[in-house]
Design an enzyme around this catalytic site. Sequence first.
Site, PDB file in Angstrom:
ATOM      1  N   HIS A 121      37.785   9.465 -11.832  1.00  0.00           N
ATOM      2  CA  HIS A 121      36.511   8.946 -10.903  1.00  0.00           C
ATOM      3  C   HIS A 121      36.529   7.662 -10.961  1.00  0.00           C
ATOM      4  CE1 HIS A 121      33.442   8.352  -8.010  1.00  0.00           C
ATOM      5  NE2 HIS A 121      33.740   9.578  -7.464  1.00  0.00           N
ATOM      6  N   ASP A 198      32.069  13.059 -18.287  1.00  0.00           N
ATOM      7  CA  ASP A 198      31.809  12.795 -16.865  1.00  0.00           C
ATOM      8  C   ASP A 198      31.775  14.256 -16.172  1.00  0.00           C
ATOM      9  OD1 ASP A 198      31.316  12.734 -14.191  1.00  0.00           O
ATOM     10  OD2 ASP A 198      33.173  11.194 -13.635  1.00  0.00           O
ATOM     11  N   GLN A 201      31.442  17.219 -11.528  1.00  0.00           N
ATOM     12  CA  GLN A 201      31.955  18.260 -10.658  1.00  0.00           C
ATOM     13  C   GLN A 201      31.776  19.503 -11.678  1.00  0.00           C
ATOM     14  OE1 GLN A 201      33.176  18.427  -7.763  1.00  0.00           O
ATOM     15  NE2 GLN A 201      32.944  16.046  -7.505  1.00  0.00           N
ATOM     16  N   LYS A 224      25.046  16.842  -6.290  1.00  0.00           N
ATOM     17  CA  LYS A 224      26.233  17.493  -6.200  1.00  0.00           C
ATOM     18  C   LYS A 224      25.564  18.934  -6.770  1.00  0.00           C
ATOM     19  CE  LYS A 224      29.429  14.176  -7.317  1.00  0.00           C
ATOM     20  NZ  LYS A 224      30.224  13.812  -5.654  1.00  0.00           N
ATOM     21  N   CYS A 359      37.781   8.323  -4.266  1.00  0.00           N
ATOM     22  CA  CYS A 359      37.453   7.361  -5.531  1.00  0.00           C
ATOM     23  C   CYS A 359      38.298   7.640  -6.551  1.00  0.00           C
ATOM     24  CB  CYS A 359      35.762   7.648  -5.760  1.00  0.00           C
ATOM     25  SG  CYS A 359      34.755   7.359  -4.350  1.00  0.00           S
TER      26      CYS A 359
END
Length: 401
Positions: A121, A198, A201, A224, A359
Amino acid sequence: MQQLHSPWRHLFPGIQQLNDTGQVWLDSAATAQKPQAMLDALLQYYQQGVANVHRAQHQPGERATLAFEQARQLAAHWLNASNSDCIIFTKGTTEGINLLSHALAGQFNAGDEILLSGYEHHANLLPWQQLAQRQQLQLKILPVDNHGTIEIAYAADYFNSRTRLLAISPLSNVLGQLHYLQPLFAQARAQSIITVVDGAQYAVHRQPDVQQLDCDFFVCSSHKLYGPDGVGLLYAHPKQHALMQPWQWGGEMIEYCTYQSAQARALPLGFEAGTPSIANVIAFAATLEWLLSLDKTAVQAHEQALFMQLQQGLAERNMQIVGQPDTALISFNAPEVHPADLAHLLSEQGIAVRGGQHCAMPLFQQLGLPGAVRVSLALYNDSSDIQAFFQALDKALEILA
């Protein structure tokens, strides 16, 4: 199609409101709807009288500080971190990675290398890209194949004596393919390479365990994870605290200050300059507490069963799947149809999906695609959402044909 019903759906007032207005929410990878437990915590904080944290002796201030630090302890427990001092509250994943790119800047010399995957991303690309430009570093990319996949087993072959940092996501917001990174991180640690995850998600669909991951830093966002907007977590391994220098100054992050110099506090307060998002941090903690109360196996089984229904329906319609997804979201294109046109027609029918490059512009350039339509799932979705999506998709394809 087997009818799958979500036992958690009724806990989300926003889902009911959307359904009442003819909307189907299939864009949870962008942001998730909120459970009643989070809404109750947010309202309670504001109703009982607010105060700033870490700076007042009065009772409201003590109450707010206690709740704020209890939220930090809960976040550490959720991540299986060794202690709460490892948890810094941020505005979200993007700020967390930007914070790291500044806090760790002193660890790089000209010619050092930063290694990223080819599917990251923008939030996990641009802060490192800009750091590399500022300090004459080399930004290197783990190549992806025609499906957007990286071969984790061979990724360590890209390490060398100048590799200083590896930043990577276990679950791409475009590809939906879960990567198991522990073997790669073990090799990175053996070579003193800093590892950054990261987890924006990943954290939604697999409860993170930072000790099991064995990473140096882990970032994720609240919104999220069914929590409030404008809050995120940055986990910093205790052994790496000394590497970090404050990136913002002011407020209660100061240990000592004169007109000419200042000394910052240690983690975590030394990295939380200014008034934090107190109400949202407390509400985020309530969300994490609610998530911890759920049967994780049941949640994953429900999401996977929905994923299989989505995957099967797209295959039956000969949609072009981006990558090799296996977890919770699928990006796809219809042959000879621009994804923006398809997403627009789905939106006109009340189906909330995302069209575009998500993104991840360099990834789409690599794959030779203008973009894709993304359908992303959450624990509150059920088969009725999937059926509504396919009814709208069939109608949209008929119009576009």
